[in-house]
Design a protein around this motif. Structure first.
Motif, PDB file in Angstrom:
ATOM      1  N   GLY A   1       0.683  -1.603   0.342  1.00 34.00           N
ATOM      2  CA  GLY A   1      -0.340   0.318  -0.076  1.00 34.00           C
ATOM      3  C   GLY A   1       0.836   1.394  -0.404  1.00 34.00           C
ATOM      4  O   GLY A   1       0.485   2.405  -0.331  1.00 34.00           O
ATOM      5  N   ALA A   2       2.280   1.140   0.025  1.00 36.54           N
ATOM      6  CA  ALA A   2       3.367   1.985   0.115  1.00 36.54           C
ATOM      7  C   ALA A   2       3.378   2.794  -1.363  1.00 36.54           C
ATOM      8  O   ALA A   2       3.031   4.140  -1.575  1.00 36.54           O
ATOM      9  CB  ALA A   2       4.162   2.335   0.654  1.00 36.54           C
ATOM     10  N   ALA A   3       2.716   1.696  -1.948  1.00 35.14           N
ATOM     11  CA  ALA A   3       3.096   2.777  -3.594  1.00 35.14           C
ATOM     12  C   ALA A   3       1.599   3.691  -3.211  1.00 35.14           C
ATOM     13  O   ALA A   3       0.360   2.611  -3.032  1.00 35.14           O
ATOM     14  CB  ALA A   3       3.081   1.103  -4.729  1.00 35.14           C
ATOM     15  N   LYS A   4       1.055   4.374  -3.952  1.00 31.75           N
ATOM     16  CA  LYS A   4       0.292   5.430  -3.641  1.00 31.75           C
ATOM     17  C   LYS A   4      -0.909   5.159  -4.605  1.00 31.75           C
ATOM     18  O   LYS A   4      -2.020   4.992  -4.368  1.00 31.75           O
ATOM     19  CB  LYS A   4       0.415   6.900  -4.386  1.00 31.75           C
ATOM     20  CG  LYS A   4      -0.567   7.995  -4.524  1.00 31.75           C
ATOM     21  CD  LYS A   4      -0.199   9.116  -4.169  1.00 31.75           C
ATOM     22  CE  LYS A   4      -1.145  10.307  -4.650  1.00 31.75           C
ATOM     23  NZ  LYS A   4      -0.597  11.323  -4.695  1.00 31.75           N
ATOM     24  N   ASN A   5      -0.565   4.335  -6.144  1.00 32.08           N
ATOM     25  CA  ASN A   5      -1.893   3.772  -6.596  1.00 32.08           C
ATOM     26  C   ASN A   5      -1.974   2.601  -6.728  1.00 32.08           C
ATOM     27  O   ASN A   5      -3.688   1.379  -7.006  1.00 32.08           O
ATOM     28  CB  ASN A   5      -0.814   3.404  -9.202  1.00 32.08           C
ATOM     29  CG  ASN A   5      -0.096   2.499  -8.544  1.00 32.08           C
ATOM     30  OD1 ASN A   5       0.574   1.974  -7.830  1.00 32.08           O
ATOM     31  ND2 ASN A   5       0.095   2.015  -9.543  1.00 32.08           N
TER      32      ASN A   5
ATOM     33  N   SER B   1      -2.450   1.648  -2.952  1.00 28.55           N
ATOM     34  CA  SER B   1      -3.217   1.804  -1.540  1.00 28.55           C
ATOM     35  C   SER B   1      -4.724   1.600  -1.635  1.00 28.55           C
ATOM     36  O   SER B   1      -5.794   1.995  -1.774  1.00 28.55           O
ATOM     37  CB  SER B   1      -2.244   2.852  -0.853  1.00 28.55           C
ATOM     38  OG  SER B   1      -3.276   2.907   0.166  1.00 28.55           O
ATOM     39  N   LEU B   2      -4.938   0.587   0.066  1.00 32.25           N
ATOM     40  CA  LEU B   2      -5.906   0.915   0.076  1.00 32.25           C
ATOM     41  C   LEU B   2      -7.086   1.443   1.242  1.00 32.25           C
ATOM     42  O   LEU B   2      -8.145   1.232   2.341  1.00 32.25           O
ATOM     43  CB  LEU B   2      -6.828  -0.264  -0.021  1.00 32.25           C
ATOM     44  CG  LEU B   2      -6.293  -1.771  -0.646  1.00 32.25           C
ATOM     45  CD1 LEU B   2      -6.943  -3.013  -0.919  1.00 32.25           C
ATOM     46  CD2 LEU B   2      -7.368  -1.016  -2.552  1.00 32.25           C
ATOM     47  N   GLY B   3      -5.633   2.300   1.537  1.00 29.30           N
ATOM     48  CA  GLY B   3      -5.707   3.017   2.927  1.00 29.30           C
ATOM     49  C   GLY B   3      -5.470   2.125   4.219  1.00 29.30           C
ATOM     50  O   GLY B   3      -4.914   0.464   3.705  1.00 29.30           O
ATOM     51  N   THR B   4      -4.779   3.045   5.290  1.00 21.02           N
ATOM     52  CA  THR B   4      -4.192   1.705   5.674  1.00 21.02           C
ATOM     53  C   THR B   4      -4.864   0.607   6.659  1.00 21.02           C
ATOM     54  O   THR B   4      -4.721  -0.392   6.825  1.00 21.02           O
ATOM     55  CB  THR B   4      -4.060   2.918   7.308  1.00 21.02           C
ATOM     56  OG1 THR B   4      -2.697   3.973   6.747  1.00 21.02           O
ATOM     57  CG2 THR B   4      -3.616   1.934   8.235  1.00 21.02           C
ATOM     58  N   ALA B   5      -6.178   1.154   7.164  1.00 24.88           N
ATOM     59  CA  ALA B   5      -7.022  -0.035   6.714  1.00 24.88           C
ATOM     60  C   ALA B   5      -7.265  -0.814   5.785  1.00 24.88           C
ATOM     61  O   ALA B   5      -7.157  -2.594   6.872  1.00 24.88           O
ATOM     62  CB  ALA B   5      -8.221   0.196   7.727  1.00 24.88           C
ATOM     63  N   GLY B   6      -7.517  -0.809   4.928  1.00 23.81           N
ATOM     64  CA  GLY B   6      -7.572  -1.436   4.144  1.00 23.81           C
ATOM     65  C   GLY B   6      -6.422  -2.327   3.802  1.00 23.81           C
ATOM     66  O   GLY B   6      -6.818  -3.570   3.180  1.00 23.81           O
ATOM     67  N   ASN B   7      -5.092  -1.733   3.198  1.00 20.93           N
ATOM     68  CA  ASN B   7      -4.223  -2.413   3.433  1.00 20.93           C
ATOM     69  C   ASN B   7      -3.743  -3.079   4.415  1.00 20.93           C
ATOM     70  O   ASN B   7      -3.213  -4.384   4.221  1.00 20.93           O
ATOM     71  CB  ASN B   7      -3.080  -1.774   3.447  1.00 20.93           C
ATOM     72  CG  ASN B   7      -2.755  -0.238   2.067  1.00 20.93           C
ATOM     73  OD1 ASN B   7      -3.619  -0.618   1.323  1.00 20.93           O
ATOM     74  ND2 ASN B   7      -2.013   0.308   2.968  1.00 20.93           N
TER      75      ASN B   7
ATOM     76  N   GLY C   1       3.305 -15.212   5.294  1.00 19.50           N
ATOM     77  CA  GLY C   1       2.085 -14.634   5.182  1.00 19.50           C
ATOM     78  C   GLY C   1       2.460 -12.595   4.165  1.00 19.50           C
ATOM     79  O   GLY C   1       1.566 -11.675   4.089  1.00 19.50           O
ATOM     80  N   GLY C   2       3.691 -12.793   4.862  1.00 15.98           N
ATOM     81  CA  GLY C   2       4.091 -11.512   3.729  1.00 15.98           C
ATOM     82  C   GLY C   2       4.107 -11.231   2.383  1.00 15.98           C
ATOM     83  O   GLY C   2       3.328  -9.731   2.149  1.00 15.98           O
ATOM     84  N   ILE C   3       4.422 -12.358   1.721  1.00  9.83           N
ATOM     85  CA  ILE C   3       4.321 -12.668   0.316  1.00  9.83           C
ATOM     86  C   ILE C   3       2.843 -12.529   0.044  1.00  9.83           C
ATOM     87  O   ILE C   3       2.363 -11.433  -0.838  1.00  9.83           O
ATOM     88  CB  ILE C   3       5.169 -13.201  -0.026  1.00  9.83           C
ATOM     89  CG1 ILE C   3       6.490 -13.420   0.065  1.00  9.83           C
ATOM     90  CG2 ILE C   3       4.639 -13.639  -1.818  1.00  9.83           C
ATOM     91  CD1 ILE C   3       7.366 -14.536  -0.427  1.00  9.83           C
ATOM     92  N   GLY C   4       2.037 -13.164   1.119  1.00  9.71           N
ATOM     93  CA  GLY C   4       0.618 -13.112   0.401  1.00  9.71           C
ATOM     94  C   GLY C   4       0.015 -12.030   0.756  1.00  9.71           C
ATOM     95  O   GLY C   4      -0.981 -11.230   0.180  1.00  9.71           O
ATOM     96  N   GLY C   5       0.756 -11.336   1.521  1.00  9.72           N
ATOM     97  CA  GLY C   5      -0.147  -9.688   2.726  1.00  9.72           C
ATOM     98  C   GLY C   5      -0.229  -8.949   0.751  1.00  9.72           C
ATOM     99  O   GLY C   5      -0.818  -7.995   0.739  1.00  9.72           O
ATOM    100  N   LEU C   6       0.822  -8.762   0.740  1.00  9.06           N
ATOM    101  CA  LEU C   6       1.838  -7.841  -0.270  1.00  9.06           C
ATOM    102  C   LEU C   6       1.168  -8.462  -1.995  1.00  9.06           C
ATOM    103  O   LEU C   6       0.105  -7.292  -2.481  1.00  9.06           O
ATOM    104  CB  LEU C   6       2.403  -8.236  -0.445  1.00  9.06           C
ATOM    105  CG  LEU C   6       3.646  -7.196  -1.595  1.00  9.06           C
ATOM    106  CD1 LEU C   6       5.047  -6.873  -0.566  1.00  9.06           C
ATOM    107  CD2 LEU C   6       4.087  -7.614  -2.644  1.00  9.06           C
TER     108      LEU C   6
ATOM    109  N   LEU D   1      -5.279  -3.253  -7.788  1.00 11.52           N
ATOM    110  CA  LEU D   1      -5.159  -2.111  -9.109  1.00 11.52           C
ATOM    111  C   LEU D   1      -6.608  -2.488  -9.755  1.00 11.52           C
ATOM    112  O   LEU D   1      -6.772  -1.902 -10.277  1.00 11.52           O
ATOM    113  CB  LEU D   1      -4.419  -3.518  -9.854  1.00 11.52           C
ATOM    114  CG  LEU D   1      -2.712  -3.676  -9.493  1.00 11.52           C
ATOM    115  CD1 LEU D   1      -2.550  -5.126 -10.279  1.00 11.52           C
ATOM    116  CD2 LEU D   1      -2.457  -2.447 -10.619  1.00 11.52           C
ATOM    117  N   ILE D   2      -7.170  -3.720  -8.830  1.00 17.15           N
ATOM    118  CA  ILE D   2      -9.249  -3.894  -9.544  1.00 17.15           C
ATOM    119  C   ILE D   2      -9.430  -2.762  -9.208  1.00 17.15           C
ATOM    120  O   ILE D   2     -10.370  -2.363 -10.093  1.00 17.15           O
ATOM    121  CB  ILE D   2      -9.475  -5.000  -8.836  1.00 17.15           C
ATOM    122  CG1 ILE D   2      -8.599  -6.011  -9.036  1.00 17.15           C
ATOM    123  CG2 ILE D   2     -10.757  -5.181  -8.651  1.00 17.15           C
ATOM    124  CD1 ILE D   2      -9.066  -8.059  -8.642  1.00 17.15           C
ATOM    125  N   LYS D   3      -9.396  -1.921  -7.693  1.00 20.52           N
ATOM    126  CA  LYS D   3     -10.665  -1.348  -7.764  1.00 20.52           C
ATOM    127  C   LYS D   3      -9.663   0.382  -8.395  1.00 20.52           C
ATOM    128  O   LYS D   3     -10.863   0.774  -8.665  1.00 20.52           O
ATOM    129  CB  LYS D   3      -9.300  -0.562  -5.652  1.00 20.52           C
ATOM    130  CG  LYS D   3      -9.915   0.731  -5.440  1.00 20.52           C
ATOM    131  CD  LYS D   3      -9.606   1.475  -4.077  1.00 20.52           C
ATOM    132  CE  LYS D   3      -9.184   2.842  -4.456  1.00 20.52           C
ATOM    133  NZ  LYS D   3      -7.949   3.256  -3.405  1.00 20.52           N
TER     134      LYS D   3
END
Length: 93
Positions: A22-26, A28-34, A71-76, A84-86
């Motif tokens: 989510g650090a990539a601006k395009n 990001s889903l917002g902090t909670a969404g990420n 976990g890290g890779i799956g989350g990323l 991207l879909i959003k």
């Protein structure tokens, strides 16, 4: 409690991975969404990882390191895909 520890590790590392994506601006889903998307992706990939590798993971990856990496890779990945879909849906509207 022993059975919950791997899931907690997967959730936390997934949330971290989601916030990194989510650090990539395009993306990001917002902090909670990420955090939520990352946590879900982290648990899902970590649970599927033994099936995807036919149980052939090194012994080093079968423990805590495997839960953290999966976990890290799956989350990323899940956060990036949802971001991207959003953005694709938002640009068509």
């Amino acid at each position: 409690m022993e059975a919950l520890l791997p899931i907690i590790i997967q959730l936390v590392s997934g949330a971290v991975g989601g916030n990194i994506a989510g650090a990539a601006k395009n993306l990001s889903l917002g902090t909670a969404g990420n955090t939520v998307a990352g946590g879900i992706g982290g648990v899902v990939l970590s649970q599927l990882l033994p099936l995807l590798t036919n149980g052939s993971l090194d012994s080093a990856l079968s423990g805590v390191v495997g839960h953290i990496a999966g976990g890290g890779i799956g989350g990323l990945v899940l956060t990036a895909v949802v971001g991207l879909i959003k953005n694709a849906v938002a640009s068509k509207a």
